[in-house]
Design an enzyme around this catalytic site. Structure first.
Site, PDB file in Angstrom:
ATOM      1  N   GLY A   1       0.909  -1.070   0.041  1.00  0.00           N
ATOM      2  CA  GLY A   1       0.006  -0.145   0.020  1.00  0.00           C
ATOM      3  C   GLY A   1       0.970   1.155  -0.014  1.00  0.00           C
ATOM      4  N   CYS A   2       0.336   2.328   0.644  1.00  0.00           N
ATOM      5  CA  CYS A   2       1.041   3.502   0.611  1.00  0.00           C
ATOM      6  C   CYS A   2       2.454   3.212   1.138  1.00  0.00           C
ATOM      7  CB  CYS A   2       0.421   4.566   1.552  1.00  0.00           C
ATOM      8  SG  CYS A   2       1.350   6.192   1.766  1.00  0.00           S
ATOM      9  N   PHE A   3       3.554   3.724   0.584  1.00  0.00           N
ATOM     10  CA  PHE A   3       4.939   3.332   1.004  1.00  0.00           C
ATOM     11  C   PHE A   3       5.191   4.214   2.177  1.00  0.00           C
ATOM     12  CE2 PHE A   3       6.229   5.556  -3.179  1.00  0.00           C
ATOM     13  CZ  PHE A   3       5.966   6.925  -2.743  1.00  0.00           C
ATOM     14  N   TRP A   4       4.662   5.312   2.350  1.00  0.00           N
ATOM     15  CA  TRP A   4       5.012   6.140   3.639  1.00  0.00           C
ATOM     16  C   TRP A   4       4.757   5.486   4.852  1.00  0.00           C
ATOM     17  CZ3 TRP A   4       1.214  10.795   2.703  1.00  0.00           C
ATOM     18  CH2 TRP A   4       1.615  11.658   1.633  1.00  0.00           C
TER      19      TRP A   4
END
Length: 172
Positions: free
Chosen positions: A9-12
């Site tokens: 998902g979101c790499f953050w």
């Protein structure tokens, strides 16, 4: 050093869980698996590039094993969701383990099979296991986002549903 590459998902939200361990040299946000060269964040987010948001981890396997990385990875994602992760929807936010060797592929497949057999989830494990392809580093402002933009990161993560999922499925 070896490399491991995970789409979650979101790499953050995928950097911090890996950075906190001895033997992890570097965690870099980027893109992998698509059909265009040098994609931008906008290309990937638009969903037309075929790339997934990933983190690439450089690690010392004599200190921190690939199996340990897999354990951490599974605990960051919903491996039953083929449509993205939490509030981030679409192909670019789907999950995948990109393997860099035959040994990594075997370990990833065994780990996935063990998770499926564990009964932890009532739905099938849909996380793909793919051969690693060219890694494209994300723009500078995405690197270490949880440190650079800590307030925005915390707000985004809080509303994503990721932590609630982790607490429900892994904090037993």
């Amino acid at each position: 050093m070896e490399k491991a590459t995970f789409a979650g998902g979101c790499f953050w939200c995928m950097v911090k869980p890996f950075e906190e361990w001895d033997g992890i040299h570097k965690v870099t946000s980027g893109y992998m698996g698509g059909h265009i060269d040098n994609p931008t964040y906008e290309d990937v987010k638009a969903g037309q590039s075929g790339h997934l948001e990933v983190v690439q981890i450089e690690f010392d396997p004599s200190i921190f094993s690939y199996e340990q990385l897999l354990e951490i990875y599974w605990m960051q994602i919903d491996p039953t969701d083929a449509g993205g992760q939490f509030h981030d929807r679409g192909e670019s936010y789907s999950t995948a383990i990109f393997t860099h060797s035959k040994e990594q592929r075997e370990q990833a497949e065994n780990s996935k099979a063990a998770l499926a057999a564990s009964g932890r989830f009532s739905k099938p494990i849909v996380t793909a296991i793919r051969d690693a392809a060219t890694f494209y580093e994300a723009e500078d402002y995405h690197q270490d986002y949880y440190k650079k933009e800590s307030q925005h990161y915390k707000e985004d993560r809080a509303k994503s549903g990721r932590d609630e999922f982790i607490n429900t499925h892994w904090q037993k």
